[in-house]
Design an enzyme around this catalytic site. Structure first.
Site, mmCIF file in Angstrom:
data_model
loop_
_atom_site.group_PDB
_atom_site.id
_atom_site.type_symbol
_atom_site.label_atom_id
_atom_site.label_comp_id
_atom_site.label_asym_id
_atom_site.label_seq_id
_atom_site.Cartn_x
_atom_site.Cartn_y
_atom_site.Cartn_z
ATOM 1 C CB SER A 78 -0.907 0.005 1.229
ATOM 2 O OG SER A 78 -1.552 1.261 1.370
ATOM 3 C CE1 TYR A 83 -4.747 -1.893 4.858
ATOM 4 C CE2 TYR A 83 -3.616 0.175 4.384
ATOM 5 C CZ TYR A 83 -4.241 -0.974 3.939
ATOM 6 O OH TYR A 83 -4.349 -1.215 2.605
#
Length: 608
Positions: free
Chosen positions: A478, A491
Site C-alpha cells: 500500500s 494498517y
C-alpha cells in the site's frame, strides 16, 4: 503396440532412405497433426509429458530420429545424418501420418535445428503449417549471425561471440574422432541421468531411456555432418515459409538469448515467448509448452480456415511468407508471457484480487482464485473462465490460517502443478487511534495483512525454488507502507512490513530465478472499506464511518483494473516496488527526497 515409454501410443514403422523410423501416435486421427521432433542425446520419450497433454486436442506424432531410440541407424554412419537426409525422414513421416494436409511442427534442441531446415527448405513448402522452435537455432542463421559479428567486432559483438563460444564448448568435443562414442558408451552414458538430475533438477522418471548411450554415440554425427559445413556456407535464403513461434528458456546454459536477436528478418511476424527454465523444457515445463503449442496451432488453424473461406491464398513476397503477427499491444505481450501459466491470487472474491484474476485470465493463464468468501471466489472463477482463462478454480481458504494454507499449497501442487505467479492480495482495513487499538485488533490485521503474505511466500515460494525453474511473487502492499497517516498505525505497519519483506525476499530469491515485487496502490475504489473496522468506535458508529469512507473512495473512483494491469506489467518487467495511483507515486517521491514534508503532511487529521 505401445511406443516405448509413452503410455497409450500407437506405433508404426516408416522407411526413409534405407532407415526404418519408429513413429508413435496419440490422439484421434482426423484432428490437426502436431509432429514433435526430439534433440540430442534424446529419443522421442523426451516429449512424453507434452504429448500426453496435447493428445486431447490434436493427432500427436513423435518419431525417433534415425540412429536414436527404436529407429535404425544409417550405414555407414558418416554422411548419414546430414540435414538433407533428416529432411527426407521428416517428409516420409509427414506423408505417412498426414498425406493430404500440412503438419504443425515442434522441435527441441537438435529437433529445432532440424525444424528450421524443414520450415525454410523449398522442397518442404506446403508440408509445414507452423513451426515452434525451442532451444535450437537454424545453422544457416547462426552462421550469418557469427559472420556479422566477426565482420564488425564491436565490444558488444565480441562479448556475444565469446559468450556463445564458452557455452558451445561441447560442439568441438563432439567433433573429436571416437572419443565421444567411447565416453557415451562408457562412464558418461552411465552417469548422464544423475547429471541431468543434479544440473537440471530432472527427476529420474523413466527418462532418459536405456538406449541413451547408443543414441548419444550415433547422434555425434549430427554435429560432424552438419555444423562445420553449414557455418562455413550458410544459406542466404533461409526464410521461413510457415508461421514461427520461438520459445526461449532464459536459463539455457548452452544457447545465448542473443542468438535470436536478428530472427525477425528470417521469420516475419515471429511470435516470441520466454520461459524461466533451463534447457530441457519438455521435461521441466510440459504444461506451459502444451498451452503455448495449443494456442499457436489453433490460431494458425483459424487463420487458414479464415483464408480458405475468404478465398485467399498465402503468397510469398520477396521470398518470405506471411506468418503470425508480431505482438503490438500490451494484451498480446501478456498473452505471450502468461498463456498457460498457473497463477494463484488470494483475496480474489472482489476488488483488486478479482480484477487481477480477470487480467491473468484474459492473458490465457490458468487461475486459482482464493478467498474466505466461498461464493465470491466461485463467482470470480466462473467469470475468469468466461474471460479466456485456460482453467479457473475456486478455493475457500482464510490466508491467516497456517494449516489451511499448507493444505492449499499441497492441493494446488497435486491437482494443477507448481504456481508460476503468486499474487498475495488478501488484506483487511483497520483505522482508528493507536491508543484505542486493542491487541486483538493488532492480531487481526497482522494475521491477514502480514502473516497471510508470509504463508503464501513461504509455501508457494518453496515449491517454486524446489522446482528450480523460477517464478514470480507479487505482494500487494500500500502507499501507506511509506506514507505515514494518522489513525492508520496498524494498517500502515502491516503494509510497511509487507514492503520490506518483499524487498528482502527479492534479494534472497533472485539467485533462484524467482522475482518478488511489491505493488503499492493508493486510494482505489474497492470494497475494502466496507468491511474495515475502526478502533475505539462504538458498534453503532462503525457502519456510518464505513459508508463515509466508501463515498470518498467512490468519488476518487480509481478502478482496480488499473492496479491489475500494473501487476501484470510488473511481472513482465520484473520490477521491485511499484506505486500505482498518482498519490502513491507522489508519496514515494516525498519519502525519498522530502521525508520531513511527508511527516508534516501525516499530521493532518483524515476525514473519516
Amino acid at each position: 503396440m505401445s511406443g516405448a515409454g509413452i503410455e497409450g501410443a500407437r506405433e508404426r514403422r516408416v522407411v526413409s532412405g534405407g532407415v526404418e523410423l519408429c513413429v508413435a501416435e496419440l490422439g484421434e486421427a482426423g484432428r490437426p497433426v502436431v509432429v514433435l521432433v526430439h534433440g540430442y542425446p534424446d529419443s522421442k520419450e523426451v516429449w512424453s509429458e507434452v504429448a500426453r497433454r496435447l493428445a486431447g486436442r490434436f493427432h500427436v506424432v513423435l518419431y525417433d530420429v534415425r540412429g536414436h531410440g527404436r529407429s535404425s541407424a544409417p550405414r555407414p554412419l558418416r554422411g548419414g545424418f546430414t540435414l538433407e537426409k533428416l529432411t527426407d525422414d521428416f517428409l516420409a513421416v509427414a506423408g505417412a501420418v498426414s498425406p493430404h494436409a500440412p503438419v504443425h511442427l515442434v522441435g527441441h534442441d537438435w529437433g529445432s535445428v532440424q525444424g528450421w531446415e524443414f520450415a525454410t527448405a523449398r522442397r518442404t513448402e506446403g508440408r509445414v503449417a507452423s513451426f515452434t522452435s525451442i532451444s535450437g537455432p537454424s545453422l544457416d542463421h547462426l552462421g550469418l549471425w557469427l559472420r556479422r559479428r566477426a565482420a564488425r567486432p564491436t565490444p558488444r559483438a565480441v562479448a556475444q561471440l565469446l559468450g556463445q563460444g564458452r557455452r558451445s564448448w561441447y560442439v568441438s568435443a563432439l567433433h573429436l574422432p571416437r572419443l565421444p562414442e567411447a565416453a557415451w558408451r562408457g562412464p558418461l552414458g552411465r552417469r548422464w541421468p544423475a547429471l541431468l538430475e543434479r544440473l537440471e533438477r530432472l527427476p529420474a522418471d523413466g527418462y532418459p531411456t536405456a538406449s541413451l548411450p547408443e543414441d548419444a554415440a550415433h547422434g555425434a554425427w549430427l554435429y560432424r555432418d552438419n555444423v562445420r559445413a553449414r557455418l562455413r556456407h550458410p544459406r542466404r535464403d533461409a526464410y521461413a515459409h510457415a508461421p514461427v513461434q520461438l520459445i526461449t528458456p532464459t536459463g539455457d546454459p548452452y544457447l545465448s538469448e542473443r542468438l535470436y536477436d536478428d530472427l525477425e528478418q528470417w521469420a516475419p511476424g515471429l511470435v516470441r515467448r520466454t520461459l524461466r527454465a533451463k534447457h530441457w523444457v519438455p521435461r521441466h515445463r510440459p504444461d506451459q509448452l502444451a498451452a503455448w503449442i495449443t494456442e499457436f496451432v489453433l490460431n494458425r488453424q483459424n487463420d487458414r480456415e479464415n483464408d480458405r473461406q475468404a478465398g485467399r491464398q498465402h503468397t510469398r513476397q520477396g521470398g518470405r511468407a506471411a506468418a503470425a503477427r508480431r505482438p503490438a499491444t500490451a494484451r498480446e505481450a501478456y498473452a505471450q508471457r502468461f498463456a498457460g501459466q498457473l497463477v494463484l491470487v488470494t483475496g480474489a472474491a472482489g476488488g483488486i484480487g478479482r480484477a487481477t484474476a480477470f487480467a491473468f485470465a484474459e492473458a490465457g493463464a490458468r487461475v486459482v482464485v482464493v478467498d474466505r468468501d466461498a461464493e465470491g471466489a466461485a463467482r470470480t472463477a466462473e467469470l475468469a473462465r468466461l474471460s479466456g482463462a485456460a482453467g479457473a478454480w475456486a478455493e475457500c481458504v482464510d490466508v491467516s490460517d497456517e494449516q489451511a494454507m499448507e493444505k492449499l499449497a499441497d492441493r494446488v501442487a497435486a491437482e494443477y502443478g507448481v504456481v508460476d505467479v503468486l499474487v498475495n492480495n488478501a488484506g483487511i482495513g483497520l483505522g482508528g487511534s493507536f491508543l484505542d487499538t486493542s491487541p486483538e485488533d493488532w492480531r487481526r490485521v497482522l494475521d491477514v495483512n502480514l502473516w497471510g503474505v508470509i504463508h503464501g511466500c513461504r509455501l508457494f515460494g518453496r515449491q517454486m525454488a524446489e522446482r528450480g525453474q523460477g517464478g514470480h511473487i507479487v505482494n500487494i502492499a500500500s502507499a501507506a507502507a511509506f506514507q505515514p497517516v494518522r489513525r492508520l498505525s496498524a494498517y500502515g505497519a502491516s503494509k510497511a512490513a509487507v514492503l520490506m519483506l518483499s524487498q528482502t525476499l527479492r534479494a534472497e530469491l533472485a539467485g533462484q530465478g524467482i522475482g518478488v515485487s511489491a505493488i503499492c496502490p493508493g486510494v482505489v475504489n474497492t470494497g475494502i472499506v466496507s468491511t474495515a473496522r475502526f478502533a475505539g468506535v462504538p458498534e453503532e458508529e462503525q457502519q456510518r464511518l464505513r459508508n463515509r469512507a466508501a463515498r470518498a473512495y467512490r468519488l476518487r473512483n480509481y478502478p482496480p483494473e488499473k492496479v491489475a494491469d500494473a501487476v501484470l506489467r510488473t511481472v513482465l518487467e520484473n520490477r521491485a516496488v511499484v506505486p500505482v495511483t498518482p498519490e502513491a507515486h507522489g508519496a514515494l517521491l516525498l519519502s525519498r527526497f522530502a521525508p520531513r514534508l511527508l511527516r508534516a503532511l501525516s499530521r493532518i487529521e483524515p476525514r473519516l
